[in-house]
Design a protein around this motif. Sequence first.
Motif, PDB file in Angstrom:
ATOM      1  N   GLU A  48       0.827  -1.213   0.000  1.00 17.88           N
ATOM      2  CA  GLU A  48       0.000   0.000   0.000  1.00 17.88           C
ATOM      3  C   GLU A  48       0.856   1.256   0.000  1.00 17.88           C
ATOM      4  OE1 GLU A  48      -2.988   0.112  -0.880  1.00 17.88           O
ATOM      5  OE2 GLU A  48      -2.946  -2.069  -0.907  1.00 17.88           O
TER       6      GLU A  48
ATOM      7  N   ARG B 176       2.342   1.691  -3.403  1.00 12.22           N
ATOM      8  CA  ARG B 176       1.348   2.253  -4.312  1.00 12.22           C
ATOM      9  C   ARG B 176       1.249   3.759  -4.159  1.00 12.22           C
ATOM     10  NH1 ARG B 176      -2.178  -1.744  -6.499  1.00 12.22           N
ATOM     11  NH2 ARG B 176      -2.188  -3.277  -4.865  1.00 12.22           N
ATOM     12  N   LEU B 177       1.173   4.219  -2.894  1.00  9.59           N
ATOM     13  CA  LEU B 177       1.073   5.657  -2.636  1.00  9.59           C
ATOM     14  C   LEU B 177       2.285   6.398  -3.180  1.00  9.59           C
ATOM     15  CD1 LEU B 177      -0.289   6.136   0.994  1.00  9.59           C
ATOM     16  CD2 LEU B 177      -1.292   6.961  -1.125  1.00  9.59           C
TER      17      LEU B 177
ATOM     18  N   GLY C 203       3.805   5.679  -5.795  1.00 10.55           N
ATOM     19  CA  GLY C 203       3.817   5.686  -7.251  1.00 10.55           C
ATOM     20  C   GLY C 203       4.310   4.407  -7.901  1.00 10.55           C
ATOM     21  N   VAL C 204       4.568   3.362  -7.096  1.00  9.54           N
ATOM     22  CA  VAL C 204       4.989   2.085  -7.691  1.00  9.54           C
ATOM     23  C   VAL C 204       3.751   1.385  -8.254  1.00  9.54           C
ATOM     24  CG1 VAL C 204       6.005  -0.177  -7.209  1.00  9.54           C
ATOM     25  CG2 VAL C 204       6.909   1.871  -6.078  1.00  9.54           C
ATOM     26  N   LYS C 205       3.844   0.944  -9.518  1.00  9.00           N
ATOM     27  CA  LYS C 205       2.718   0.221 -10.118  1.00  9.00           C
ATOM     28  C   LYS C 205       2.777  -1.221  -9.609  1.00  9.00           C
ATOM     29  CE  LYS C 205       1.686   3.730 -12.889  1.00  9.00           C
ATOM     30  NZ  LYS C 205       1.399   4.876 -12.005  1.00  9.00           N
ATOM     31  N   VAL C 206       2.169  -1.413  -8.433  1.00  8.91           N
ATOM     32  CA  VAL C 206       2.360  -2.670  -7.710  1.00  8.91           C
ATOM     33  C   VAL C 206       1.880  -3.887  -8.510  1.00  8.91           C
ATOM     34  CG1 VAL C 206       1.681  -3.952  -5.641  1.00  8.91           C
ATOM     35  CG2 VAL C 206       2.377  -1.567  -5.458  1.00  8.91           C
TER      36      VAL C 206
ATOM     37  N   THR D  76      -5.259   4.511  -6.096  1.00 10.63           N
ATOM     38  CA  THR D  76      -3.950   4.742  -5.483  1.00 10.63           C
ATOM     39  C   THR D  76      -2.844   4.719  -6.531  1.00 10.63           C
ATOM     40  OG1 THR D  76      -4.852   3.559  -3.599  1.00 10.63           O
ATOM     41  CG2 THR D  76      -2.524   4.044  -3.527  1.00 10.63           C
ATOM     42  N   ASP D  77      -3.026   3.829  -7.526  1.00 12.09           N
ATOM     43  CA  ASP D  77      -2.003   3.672  -8.552  1.00 12.09           C
ATOM     44  C   ASP D  77      -1.750   4.923  -9.391  1.00 12.09           C
ATOM     45  OD1 ASP D  77      -1.023   1.191  -8.171  1.00 12.09           O
ATOM     46  OD2 ASP D  77      -2.517   0.169  -9.403  1.00 12.09           O
ATOM     47  N   GLU D  78      -2.798   5.741  -9.589  1.00 13.57           N
ATOM     48  CA  GLU D  78      -2.632   6.855 -10.527  1.00 13.57           C
ATOM     49  C   GLU D  78      -2.329   8.190  -9.842  1.00 13.57           C
ATOM     50  OE1 GLU D  78      -6.182   7.520 -12.783  1.00 13.57           O
ATOM     51  OE2 GLU D  78      -7.468   7.528 -11.035  1.00 13.57           O
ATOM     52  N   LEU D  79      -2.297   8.182  -8.488  1.00 16.47           N
ATOM     53  CA  LEU D  79      -2.099   9.430  -7.753  1.00 16.47           C
ATOM     54  C   LEU D  79      -0.889  10.216  -8.218  1.00 16.47           C
ATOM     55  CD1 LEU D  79      -2.647   8.673  -3.991  1.00 16.47           C
ATOM     56  CD2 LEU D  79      -3.955  10.196  -5.449  1.00 16.47           C
TER      57      LEU D  79
END
Lengths: 298, 256
Positions: free
Chosen positions: A183, A186-187, A189-192, B76-79
Amino acid sequence: MLTILNTSLIGITAGSIYSLMALALVLVWRSTRVVNFAQAGQAILSTYIGYEVISRTNNYWLALPVALVAGAVIGALVDALLIRSLTKRSANGPLASIAPIIATLGLLGVIRSVVGMIWGGDLRQYKAPVSNIGFTFGHTTIPFSRYNLLIVITTIVVMIVFTVIFQKTSLGLALRAAAFQPETARLAGVKVDRIRTVGWAFAGATGAVAGVLITPQSGLSPNSLDSLLIYGFVAAVIGGLESLIGAAVGGLVLGVGLAFIREYVNSNLEFPSTFVVLLLVLLIKPGGIIAARRGRSA
Amino acid sequence: MSSQRSALLSIEGLSVHFGGLKALSDVHLDLYPNEVVGLIGPNGAGKTTLFNSLCGIVQAQGSLSLNGKRHDWPTTDELVDLGIARTLQGVGLFPDLTVLENVMIGATKFAEGGLIRAALGLDGKKERHLKDRAMTSLERVYAAGIADRRVDSLPYPVTKRIAIARALVSEPKILLLDEPAGGLGSQDIEWMNNLIHNLSATMSVLLVEHHMDVVMSVCDRLYVLNFGEVIASGTVDQVRTDPAVVAAYLGVQANS
């Protein structure tokens, strides 16, 4: 003395392949928290693809990279088409953590059956690309051939490549971040999701290499990698399921340990001993004997 | 703030439910370029929930506009791609990694493409570029000197700076700070005030903060939440004297 040396050499070769399988399982566990039973299926399918290349071109050195790429593609597809949506759909449900794992068991059966339908159940063979006869020193032949050397060197190269990727590249950094705290990653900016698929692709490629390497010794059938899956799994647990180094050490410890049991105790005890080791590790040191400090740095 | 300027971020009618519980109801909020806006209210008022709905962590109803254009609530992915970065209350760094690695994770949006090349580390130039960005970001929070230290070896106030550096490295237009002064001593708080003030030269800042001194000294405008509703908004002075606010929040603080 010579027997001890010989037994160790046999164990190191077997252990190298266990390490590769363990590594494949660890890569998936780290990236998605799934124990991937389908790994044996993915590897067998990749190996059959390599086998096709060998039977058409008679070229092992072409078959190895083709199988590797096939393994990577299969791994990526399994995650992107099956595991990713399954994880999302079952999140918060009663089966959240177990549904994807059960799915991999189902997938193993599916792949095995499909492979059996295409190639049949007969044991197939292909020759090792280099001599399978042990090196000779004076009048003594040791149970370690050029091919065994190839197996050990390939394993070392794979381990080095992954260590460099994980420690020195931004992709490796993203893989580690996504494994640690998805999580937060993700915040940041990693495209998990994409990164997890990369983890599955790496694992698939590694499993394929293990399959192609072991087949000249074991033969190839839809079930021929099942025991390797078990050895790889036990090796991964010995290594703590988290670290690449743990997988390598776990494989070697298991390979050498089993070789000694076969030589000095009773060859019938080899397979059951694997499970005794698994139980002992889980009972005494459930985090694995090489548990990396809080896991996932390497 | 003047209504002629178009808001960078505009929220209207935001509602969030957790089962039967209303966490936010009909919340509105505007954030204009280069302003620092504070979100205050008692514990449980819904401040962090508002951040979470902006970050795709909780499901939100209501409308959102970015630069005057309607936009779905972000995932969350596009923030980061939308120019939004957030720090977390609990810092949210990776303890086993170095300071530099932690900040580089925030820069992955600049590392797109060339997966195989990236995997093999062939793109040396790109890797160095990422490192340079991370170092520049660390310099902005005066932490370049500790780039190679592991995060779990650092004192808490320093980790808060690293968390901000990681948010800055993606070059956000909107920075969400979750309790930037929480757990800091007076010296570090003053330092944080200055930093936030400086950041507003290049971005807008929306912050949740309990520390009233910080709120009063860095914020241009405030929104006050209570039981999931905006009970007051305006400049610091307007809010400070608003009777509803005094009753709900500031009064309690003053008495305690």
